[in-house]
Design an enzyme around this catalytic site. Structure first.
Site, PDB file in Angstrom:
ATOM      1  N   HIS A  98       0.831  -1.201   0.000  1.00 21.68           N
ATOM      2  CA  HIS A  98       0.000   0.000   0.000  1.00 21.68           C
ATOM      3  C   HIS A  98       0.869   1.255   0.000  1.00 21.68           C
ATOM      4  CE1 HIS A  98      -2.777   3.035   1.780  1.00 21.68           C
ATOM      5  NE2 HIS A  98      -3.649   2.426   1.004  1.00 21.68           N
TER       6      HIS A  98
ATOM      7  N   CYS B 180       4.347 -18.644   4.873  1.00 23.21           N
ATOM      8  CA  CYS B 180       4.014 -19.537   5.972  1.00 23.21           C
ATOM      9  C   CYS B 180       3.077 -20.659   5.509  1.00 23.21           C
ATOM     10  CB  CYS B 180       3.442 -18.733   7.130  1.00 23.21           C
ATOM     11  SG  CYS B 180       3.582 -19.557   8.736  1.00 23.21           S
TER      12      CYS B 180
END
Length: 283
Positions: free
Chosen positions: A86, A185
Site C-alpha cells: 500500500h 508460511c
C-alpha cells in the site's frame, strides 16, 4: 521469581471443543508490536493495478484428536506485506471463497503497534465485507487490473482453499498472465488447489512453514492436537520445491512467485513484493 506460563491450549468458549494457543506459545511467538520497518517508497505507483487478497473465511481446523484449533489468517502475515504494498502505491481488494468475512487469529494481532493497527482499522471493512472469489474469477481476463494475488498465512488457509476450484482458477490466471503471486508460511497450502488439473507452478521453488515445525507445535500447546495432513508433503507431490527446512525469516523469488517462511518473514516479504512490483509497474 520467574512466572511459568501454561503450555495448555486455552479454551475458545465460542465453539465446542475448540482451543486457542497456550499462554506459553503466545509468549514465544507473538508480540504486541510488529517488526515493521523499511517502508520507504519515494516514487510510489500511481496507476490502476491492485492486489487481490484471497483470505480465509473459516476459523476452526480439526486436529487428529477431534479438538478444534481456533485459527484464521495470521495478522502479521497479512498486514505487514499489505502495509508495504500500500505504501508503494498498490491498493488491494479482499475475496474469500464464500464471500463471508475474513477470519483472523486475533490472538496474534500486534495491538500496540502504532502503524499497523491504524492501517488495519483503515481497511477493516474490506476484510469484513469481502468479494466472493467465484465472482472475481468470472470477471478475470488478460486486461484485469489485478497485478498480484496475495494469499496470507495462518492455519486458516488449510481449510477450504486447497480444494477450491476458484482458488485454482485465480492462480492459473495469475501465472498465465504474468502477474505476481505472493504468499508465506501456511499460505502456500492454497497452491494445492492446482494439484488435480492444470498446474502452472510445477517446478517452482518456494519458502513455506516446515511440516517438521507443525509436528512440534502441539508440544507447547500452540495447537490442541496434531494436524491430520501436512501441506508441505502434498506440495512436493505436485512438483514444488520447498527450499527451507527451518524458520529464519527467509524469503524467496522464483520468477513472479514471491514467498516467505513464517511470520518472521512478513516484513521482508513486503519489501520484496513492493520492490518487485514497482520495478514491473512503475519502472
Amino acid at each position: 521469581m520467574t512466572v511459568q506460563t501454561s503450555k495448555n491450549p486455552q479454551v475458545d468458549i465460542a465453539e465446542d471443543n475448540a482451543f486457542f494457543p497456550s499462554e506459553y506459545s503466545l509468549s514465544q511467538y507473538t508480540s504486541p508490536v510488529s517488526d515493521l520497518d523499511g517502508v520507504d517508497y519515494p516514487k510510489p505507483y500511481r496507476g490502476k493495478h491492485k492486489i487481490l487478497v484471497i483470505a480465509a473465511d473459516e476459523r476452526y481446523l480439526p486436529t487428529d484428536n477431534g479438538k478444534l484449533f481456533s485459527t484464521g489468517n495470521h495478522p502479521i502475515e497479512t498486514l505487514l506485506p499489505l502495509y508495504h504494498l500500500h505504501a508503494a502505491g498498490f491498493e488491494f481488494e479482499v475475496a474469500t471463497i464464500s464471500g463471508l468475512m475474513t477470519k483472523f487469529e486475533y490472538w496474534a494481532m500486534p495491538h500496540k503497534d502504532e502503524k499497523v493497527m491504524p492501517f488495519f482499522e483503515q481497511h477493516k471493512s474490506l476484510f469484513r465485507n469481502p468479494k466472493k472469489l467465484a465472482d472475481v474469477v468470472a470477471s478475470l481476463n488478460a486486461d484485469s487490473e489485478y497485478a498480484a494475488i496475495f494469499v496470507p498465512g495462518g492455519h486458516g488457509t488449510l481449510i477450504g482453499l486447497p480444494e477450491s476450484q476458484d482458488v485454482a482458477a485465480a492462480l492459473q490466471w495469475a501465472i498465465k498472465n504474468d502477474r505476481f503471486v505472493i504468499s508465506l508460511c501456511h499460505g502456500p497450502a492454497a497452491f494445492l488447489a492446482l494439484r488435480h488439473g492444470d498446474n502452472p507452478l510445477n517446478g517452482y521453488s518456494i519458502c513455506a512453514f516446515p511440516d517438521a515445525a507443525d509436528k512440534q507445535t502441539p508440544e507447547i500447546g500452540y495447537m490442541p492436537g496434531h494436524l491430520t495432513w501436512y501441506f508441505g508433503e502434498e506440495l512436493k507431490k505436485m512438483g514444488m520445491n520447498i527450499i527451507n527446512d527451518d524458520i529464519t525469516g527467509r524469503v524467496h523469488k522464483d520468477r513472479k512467485l514471491l514467498t516467505g517462511d513464517s511470520p518472521f518473514a512478513a516484513n521482508a516479504l513486503g519489501k520484496l513484493a513492493a520492490q518487485e512490483m514497482l520495478a514491473a509497474y512503475a519502472g
